[in-house]
Design a protein around this motif. Sequence first.
Motif, PDB file in Angstrom:
ATOM      1  N   ASP A 186       0.827  -1.219   0.000  1.00 15.02           N
ATOM      2  CA  ASP A 186       0.000   0.000   0.000  1.00 15.02           C
ATOM      3  C   ASP A 186       0.855   1.261   0.000  1.00 15.02           C
ATOM      4  OD1 ASP A 186       0.848  -0.692   2.568  1.00 15.02           O
ATOM      5  OD2 ASP A 186      -0.765   0.440   3.529  1.00 15.02           O
ATOM      6  N   LYS A 187       2.127   1.146   0.380  1.00 15.80           N
ATOM      7  CA  LYS A 187       3.054   2.291   0.332  1.00 15.80           C
ATOM      8  C   LYS A 187       4.112   2.090  -0.749  1.00 15.80           C
ATOM      9  CE  LYS A 187       1.063   4.494   3.627  1.00 15.80           C
ATOM     10  NZ  LYS A 187       0.211   5.644   3.236  1.00 15.80           N
ATOM     11  N   LEU A 188       3.780   1.295  -1.743  1.00 13.86           N
ATOM     12  CA  LEU A 188       4.705   0.972  -2.847  1.00 13.86           C
ATOM     13  C   LEU A 188       6.058   0.485  -2.336  1.00 13.86           C
ATOM     14  CD1 LEU A 188       3.899   3.779  -5.486  1.00 13.86           C
ATOM     15  CD2 LEU A 188       2.773   1.598  -5.107  1.00 13.86           C
TER      16      LEU A 188
ATOM     17  N   ALA B 228       7.774   1.364   0.203  1.00 13.07           N
ATOM     18  CA  ALA B 228       8.704   2.379   0.725  1.00 13.07           C
ATOM     19  C   ALA B 228       9.382   1.848   1.990  1.00 13.07           C
ATOM     20  CB  ALA B 228       7.948   3.672   1.026  1.00 13.07           C
TER      21      ALA B 228
ATOM     22  N   LYS C 111       3.785  -3.515  -9.143  1.00 15.94           N
ATOM     23  CA  LYS C 111       3.976  -2.095  -9.471  1.00 15.94           C
ATOM     24  C   LYS C 111       5.316  -1.539  -9.007  1.00 15.94           C
ATOM     25  CE  LYS C 111       1.604   2.336  -8.886  1.00 15.94           C
ATOM     26  NZ  LYS C 111       0.395   3.007  -8.444  1.00 15.94           N
TER      27      LYS C 111
ATOM     28  N   ALA D 263       9.683   2.214  -3.687  1.00 13.40           N
ATOM     29  CA  ALA D 263       9.509   3.584  -4.191  1.00 13.40           C
ATOM     30  C   ALA D 263      10.269   4.607  -3.347  1.00 13.40           C
ATOM     31  CB  ALA D 263       8.035   3.943  -4.265  1.00 13.40           C
TER      32      ALA D 263
ATOM     33  N   ALA E  17      12.802   5.747   0.304  1.00 12.89           N
ATOM     34  CA  ALA E  17      12.646   5.818   1.755  1.00 12.89           C
ATOM     35  C   ALA E  17      11.239   6.328   2.021  1.00 12.89           C
ATOM     36  CB  ALA E  17      13.682   6.769   2.334  1.00 12.89           C
ATOM     37  N   ASP E  18      10.701   5.997   3.199  1.00 11.83           N
ATOM     38  CA  ASP E  18       9.338   6.413   3.519  1.00 11.83           C
ATOM     39  C   ASP E  18       9.331   7.925   3.787  1.00 11.83           C
ATOM     40  OD1 ASP E  18       6.893   7.010   4.859  1.00 11.83           O
ATOM     41  OD2 ASP E  18       6.622   4.858   5.143  1.00 11.83           O
ATOM     42  N   ILE E  19       8.710   8.665   2.868  1.00 10.36           N
ATOM     43  CA  ILE E  19       8.792  10.129   2.921  1.00 10.36           C
ATOM     44  C   ILE E  19       8.104  10.687   4.173  1.00 10.36           C
ATOM     45  CG2 ILE E  19       8.220  12.282   1.686  1.00 10.36           C
ATOM     46  CD1 ILE E  19       8.540  10.659  -0.949  1.00 10.36           C
TER      47      ILE E  19
ATOM     48  N   TYR F  72       8.842   0.192  -9.712  1.00  2.88           N
ATOM     49  CA  TYR F  72       9.577   1.406  -9.315  1.00  2.88           C
ATOM     50  C   TYR F  72      10.791   1.089  -8.429  1.00  2.88           C
ATOM     51  CZ  TYR F  72       5.634   4.326 -10.811  1.00  2.88           C
ATOM     52  OH  TYR F  72       4.667   4.966 -11.545  1.00  2.88           O
TER      53      TYR F  72
ATOM     54  N   LEU G 128      13.016   3.716  -6.990  1.00  2.00           N
ATOM     55  CA  LEU G 128      13.298   5.155  -6.890  1.00  2.00           C
ATOM     56  C   LEU G 128      13.964   5.457  -5.555  1.00  2.00           C
ATOM     57  CD1 LEU G 128       9.869   6.515  -8.216  1.00  2.00           C
ATOM     58  CD2 LEU G 128      11.974   6.078  -9.521  1.00  2.00           C
ATOM     59  N   GLY G 129      14.827   6.455  -5.539  1.00  2.00           N
ATOM     60  CA  GLY G 129      15.455   6.867  -4.288  1.00  2.00           C
ATOM     61  C   GLY G 129      16.103   5.679  -3.592  1.00  2.00           C
TER      62      GLY G 129
ATOM     63  N   PRO H  48      15.247  10.725  -7.171  1.00  2.00           N
ATOM     64  CA  PRO H  48      14.517  11.995  -7.213  1.00  2.00           C
ATOM     65  C   PRO H  48      14.592  12.813  -5.924  1.00  2.00           C
ATOM     66  CG  PRO H  48      12.990  10.187  -6.871  1.00  2.00           C
ATOM     67  CD  PRO H  48      14.373   9.576  -6.896  1.00  2.00           C
ATOM     68  N   GLU H  49      15.583  12.523  -5.068  1.00  2.00           N
ATOM     69  CA  GLU H  49      15.641  13.186  -3.757  1.00  2.00           C
ATOM     70  C   GLU H  49      15.717  14.705  -3.858  1.00  2.00           C
ATOM     71  OE1 GLU H  49      17.315  10.455  -4.548  1.00  2.00           O
ATOM     72  OE2 GLU H  49      17.204   9.011  -2.899  1.00  2.00           O
TER      73      GLU H  49
ATOM     74  N   LEU I  84      12.793  16.680  -3.249  1.00  3.12           N
ATOM     75  CA  LEU I  84      12.351  16.828  -1.856  1.00  3.12           C
ATOM     76  C   LEU I  84      13.284  17.761  -1.081  1.00  3.12           C
ATOM     77  CD1 LEU I  84      11.749  13.010  -1.127  1.00  3.12           C
ATOM     78  CD2 LEU I  84      10.006  14.700  -1.750  1.00  3.12           C
TER      79      LEU I  84
HETATM   80  N1  COA Z   1       7.258   7.121   0.921  1.00  2.34           N
HETATM   81  C1  COA Z   1       6.083   7.000   1.537  1.00  2.34           C
HETATM   82  N2  COA Z   1       4.943   6.704   0.883  1.00  2.34           N
HETATM   83  C2  COA Z   1       5.037   6.483  -0.440  1.00  2.34           C
HETATM   84  C3  COA Z   1       6.244   6.583  -1.137  1.00  2.34           C
HETATM   85  C4  COA Z   1       7.398   6.914  -0.391  1.00  2.34           C
HETATM   86  N3  COA Z   1       8.611   6.999  -0.969  1.00  2.34           N
HETATM   87  N4  COA Z   1       6.017   6.339  -2.444  1.00  2.34           N
HETATM   88  C5  COA Z   1       4.707   6.076  -2.547  1.00  2.34           C
HETATM   89  N5  COA Z   1       4.122   6.175  -1.347  1.00  2.34           N
HETATM   90  C6  COA Z   1       2.694   5.984  -0.994  1.00  2.34           C
HETATM   91  C7  COA Z   1       1.845   7.158  -1.412  1.00  2.34           C
HETATM   92  O1  COA Z   1       1.908   8.193  -0.456  1.00  2.34           O
HETATM   93  C8  COA Z   1       0.491   6.493  -1.493  1.00  2.34           C
HETATM   94  O2  COA Z   1       0.012   6.320  -0.186  1.00  2.34           O
HETATM   95  P1  COA Z   1      -1.538   6.681   0.174  1.00  2.34           P
HETATM   96  O3  COA Z   1      -2.337   5.755  -0.691  1.00  2.34           O
HETATM   97  O4  COA Z   1      -1.643   6.384   1.621  1.00  2.34           O
HETATM   98  O5  COA Z   1      -1.721   8.119  -0.195  1.00  2.34           O
HETATM   99  C9  COA Z   1       0.808   5.111  -2.042  1.00  2.34           C
HETATM  100  O6  COA Z   1       2.185   4.881  -1.730  1.00  2.34           O
HETATM  101  C10 COA Z   1       0.642   4.996  -3.533  1.00  2.34           C
HETATM  102  O7  COA Z   1       1.437   5.993  -4.154  1.00  2.34           O
HETATM  103  P2  COA Z   1       0.878   7.014  -5.242  1.00  2.34           P
HETATM  104  O8  COA Z   1       1.757   8.215  -5.272  1.00  2.34           O
HETATM  105  O9  COA Z   1      -0.574   7.257  -5.022  1.00  2.34           O
HETATM  106  O10 COA Z   1       1.071   6.141  -6.576  1.00  2.34           O
HETATM  107  P3  COA Z   1       1.257   6.670  -8.060  1.00  2.34           P
HETATM  108  O11 COA Z   1       1.136   5.488  -8.933  1.00  2.34           O
HETATM  109  O12 COA Z   1       0.378   7.827  -8.324  1.00  2.34           O
HETATM  110  O13 COA Z   1       2.769   7.213  -8.135  1.00  2.34           O
HETATM  111  C11 COA Z   1       5.144   7.142  -7.729  1.00  2.34           C
HETATM  112  C12 COA Z   1       3.851   6.338  -7.977  1.00  2.34           C
HETATM  113  C13 COA Z   1       6.243   6.129  -7.399  1.00  2.34           C
HETATM  114  C14 COA Z   1       5.517   7.950  -8.982  1.00  2.34           C
HETATM  115  C15 COA Z   1       4.918   8.120  -6.536  1.00  2.34           C
HETATM  116  O14 COA Z   1       4.366   7.374  -5.447  1.00  2.34           O
HETATM  117  C16 COA Z   1       6.174   8.778  -6.033  1.00  2.34           C
HETATM  118  O15 COA Z   1       6.649   9.708  -6.656  1.00  2.34           O
HETATM  119  N6  COA Z   1       6.721   8.312  -4.889  1.00  2.34           N
HETATM  120  C17 COA Z   1       7.866   8.906  -4.248  1.00  2.34           C
HETATM  121  C18 COA Z   1       9.131   8.600  -5.007  1.00  2.34           C
HETATM  122  C19 COA Z   1      10.300   9.304  -4.345  1.00  2.34           C
HETATM  123  O16 COA Z   1      10.417  10.489  -4.343  1.00  2.34           O
HETATM  124  N7  COA Z   1      11.204   8.500  -3.766  1.00  2.34           N
HETATM  125  C20 COA Z   1      12.357   8.998  -3.090  1.00  2.34           C
HETATM  126  C21 COA Z   1      12.073   9.132  -1.646  1.00  2.34           C
HETATM  127  S1  COA Z   1      13.484   9.686  -0.720  1.00  2.34           S
END
Ligand code: COA
Length: 261
Positions: free
Chosen positions: A24-26, A28, A61, A65, A67-69, A108, A110-111, A134-135, A138
Motif C-alpha cells: 500500500d506504500k509501494l 517504501a 507495481k 519507491a 525511503a518512507d517520505i 519502481y 526510486l530513491g 529523485p531526492e 524533496l
Molecule cells: N514514501 C512513503 N509513501 C510512499 C512513497 C514513499 N517513498 N512512495 C509512494 N508512497 C505511498 C503514497 O503516499 C500512497 O500512499 P496513500 O495511498 O496512503 O496516499 C501510495 O504509496 C501509492 O502511491 P501514489 O503516489 O498514489 O502512486 P502513483 O502510482 O500515483 O505514483 C510514484 C507512484 C512512485 C511515482 C509516486 O508514489 C512517487 O513519486 N513516490 C515517491 C518517489 C520518491 O520520491 N522517492 C524517493 C524518496 S526519498
Amino acid sequence: MLKFSNLIFAIENSIATITINREDKLNALNTATIEELRLAVRVIYDDTEIRAGIITGIGGKSFVAGADISEVAQLNELNGRKYAEIGQEVFRMIENAPKPIIAAINGYALGGGCELAMSCHLRIAVQTAKFGQPEVNLGVIPGYGGTQRLSQLIGKSKALELLLTGDIIDAEQAADLGLINHVTATQEQLWEKTHELLNKILSKAPRALEMVIQSVNAAYEPGQNGYQTEANGFANCCATQDFKEGTSAFLEKRPPKFTGN
Ligand code: COA
C-alpha cells in the motif's frame, strides 16, 4: 521460518528471497523495514544452507519507491545523519555479503529503492520498472549510498545528470547505462531470468564466488588495496578442496563437482 512485519522471508533450494511487503506504500522503506532487512541479510550471512539471495518487492507495481517520505519529513540535522548512516550500514552488509545477492526489480526503484538495488551484486528488471534518484525534488540528497554507487556503476557524468535532475528512466535506459544487468519482458520472465542466472552462479565454487565479491568491492573501498585483496582471495581459494576439484576436473575432461569445501 522467520516472521517479519514488513518483509516476507523464504528459503527454497538454498536461495533466500527477501520480499519487501508494504504494497500500500509501494514498498517504501521505513525504519522498521530497514531493521528487518538487516536481520534478514544477517540470516543470509549465517545460515550455511543458504547459498544466495534475491531481494524483490511485493506486487506488480513497485520494487521500492524510496525511503518512507512520511518519516524522512520529520528528520533534522542530527537524526538525519544517523538515519542515513543506519541505512548505509545495512546496504553495505548487502554489498559485502559473502554470497551473491540479486535484485529482482519488479517495478519502481526510486530513491532508496534504486540504492537498495545498487547495493545488490546484480540487477534484473522487468521492462516496466523505473529508476531514479529523485531526492532533489524533496530538497535532500540520497542518503543510502546512492551518490557513491550510482557513480561507480554508470560513471560520474551520467550519475551527476540523474542526481542533479532527479530524472526517472526506464529499464531499457537503465540497461544501456549499465545500471542494471538484464531486462525482461514480463514479471514471470523476471523470476525465471533471476533463477537462471543464480543457478548458473551457484554451479561454481562458493569460496571463489565470495572472493570475487570481496575483491571487486575492494576496488571501491578507500584505503583498501584491491590487488592485495585479490591475491589474498586467490591464495584463499588455492587452499580449498573445490580448487583441487575444479582443476582436476578440467584436466580429466569432466564437469567439476563443487562441495563448498
Ligand atoms: N514514501 C512513503 N509513501 C510512499 C512513497 C514513499 N517513498 N512512495 C509512494 N508512497 C505511498 C503514497 O503516499 C500512497 O500512499 P496513500 O495511498 O496512503 O496516499 C501510495 O504509496 C501509492 O502511491 P501514489 O503516489 O498514489 O502512486 P502513483 O502510482 O500515483 O505514483 C510514484 C507512484 C512512485 C511515482 C509516486 O508514489 C512517487 O513519486 N513516490 C515517491 C518517489 C520518491 O520520491 N522517492 C524517493 C524518496 S526519498
